[in-house]
Structures are given as structure tokens and as C-alpha cells.
Write a protein that holds these residues in place. Structure first.
Motif, short mmCIF file in Angstrom:
data_model
loop_
_atom_site.label_atom_id
_atom_site.label_comp_id
_atom_site.label_asym_id
_atom_site.label_seq_id
_atom_site.Cartn_x
_atom_site.Cartn_y
_atom_site.Cartn_z
N SER A 9 0.81 -1.22 0.00
CA SER A 9 0.00 0.00 0.00
C SER A 9 0.84 1.26 0.00
O SER A 9 0.35 2.33 -0.33
CB SER A 9 -0.92 0.01 1.22
N TRP A 47 1.42 16.02 4.53
CA TRP A 47 0.12 15.39 4.29
C TRP A 47 -0.04 14.11 5.10
O TRP A 47 -0.08 13.01 4.55
CB TRP A 47 -0.07 15.08 2.80
N ASP A 49 -2.66 12.92 6.56
CA ASP A 49 -3.94 12.25 6.32
C ASP A 49 -4.22 12.06 4.84
O ASP A 49 -5.35 12.11 4.39
CB ASP A 49 -5.08 13.06 6.95
N ARG A 50 -3.17 11.82 4.08
CA ARG A 50 -3.30 11.68 2.63
C ARG A 50 -4.04 10.39 2.26
O ARG A 50 -4.10 9.45 3.05
CB ARG A 50 -1.94 11.70 1.97
N ALA A 51 -4.55 10.38 1.06
CA ALA A 51 -5.23 9.19 0.55
C ALA A 51 -4.22 8.09 0.27
O ALA A 51 -3.09 8.38 -0.15
CB ALA A 51 -6.00 9.54 -0.71
N PRO A 52 -4.60 6.83 0.46
CA PRO A 52 -3.69 5.73 0.13
C PRO A 52 -3.29 5.79 -1.35
O PRO A 52 -4.11 6.05 -2.21
CB PRO A 52 -4.52 4.48 0.41
N SER A 54 -1.39 8.00 -2.73
CA SER A 54 -1.05 9.35 -3.21
C SER A 54 0.46 9.57 -3.24
O SER A 54 0.93 10.42 -3.99
CB SER A 54 -1.74 10.41 -2.36
#
Length: 116
Positions: A9, A47, A49-52, A54
């Protein structure tokens, strides 16, 4: 056993990935902090809390921007390799830019680079 980069991931999660021990996969060296650690640390800090996934997109953007001044030279120097955040960048005779990935292996649920 080998796998694609979809196996990882991009975030270390030893408990969830423990069953992947021994699995080998190719991925961007940037995700392992193996290249451009300054940009990697800045990205991680800026970041949280970035999206997986990204991180991969950010690394592609870095390479796309940084390769621009070298494109003409790469076309005529077929052996020219640029160390990018996404891998070793090179140009094929048809003008397509390709990258050679870093290889990693899960050990204790944590990916570890093989080709250091």
C-alpha cells in the motif's frame, strides 16, 4: 513468489502484511525512503492524512518535472539513466520513457529493499 506493486500500500503495516513474508515485489524506491529522502520526509510531514496511494502519484509528478531538461539528451544517449523517485529512468529507442523498479521482500510484515 513474486508480485506486482499492488501488494504494498505504501504504508508500513506489519500486522496486516505479516502473511506476505517472503513475497518479492517491484516498486518505487521513493516509498522505501531510498531516494530523495528530503522530498519524501516533506511529503510525509505535510500530508499526514493523505489518501492511500497518493505517494506514488506525488513521486510520478516529481519525476515528470525533473526529467524535462534531460529528454532531448536521453533520446540521443541511449545509455543515459536518471535516478528518479519512481525508479531508474531511461528512454527506449521509440522515445518512450521507462523506469526500472527497486525490488523489495516482505520480512516480518515489513518490506525491505533487496537491491541496495
Amino acid at each position: 513468489v513474486y508480485s506486482t506493486s499492488h501488494t504494498y500500500s505504501g504504508a508500513i503495516n506489519a500486522a496486516a502484511d505479516l502473511d506476505l513474508d517472503g513475497l518479492r515485489f517491484g516498486d518505487m524506491p521513493w516509498l522505501f525512503g531510498a531516494t530523495d529522502t528530503k522530498s519524501f520526509d516533506l511529503f510525509e510531514h505535510s500530508w499526514p492524512d493523505r489518501a492511500p496511494g497518493s505517494g506514488r502519484l506525488f513521486a510520478f509528478g516529481l519525476d515528470a518535472y525533473r526529467i524535462l531538461p534531460y529528454l532531448a539528451r536521453m533520446r540521443y544517449q541511449q545509455n543515459l539513466r536518471l535516478p528518479g523517485t519512481t525508479g531508474q529512468l531511461r528512454m527506449q529507442p521509440n522515445g518512450r520513457v521507462v523506469r526500472d523498479l527497486a525490488w523489495a521482500r516482505f520480512d516480518g510484515g515489513v518490506p525491505d529493499l533487496i537491491d541496495r
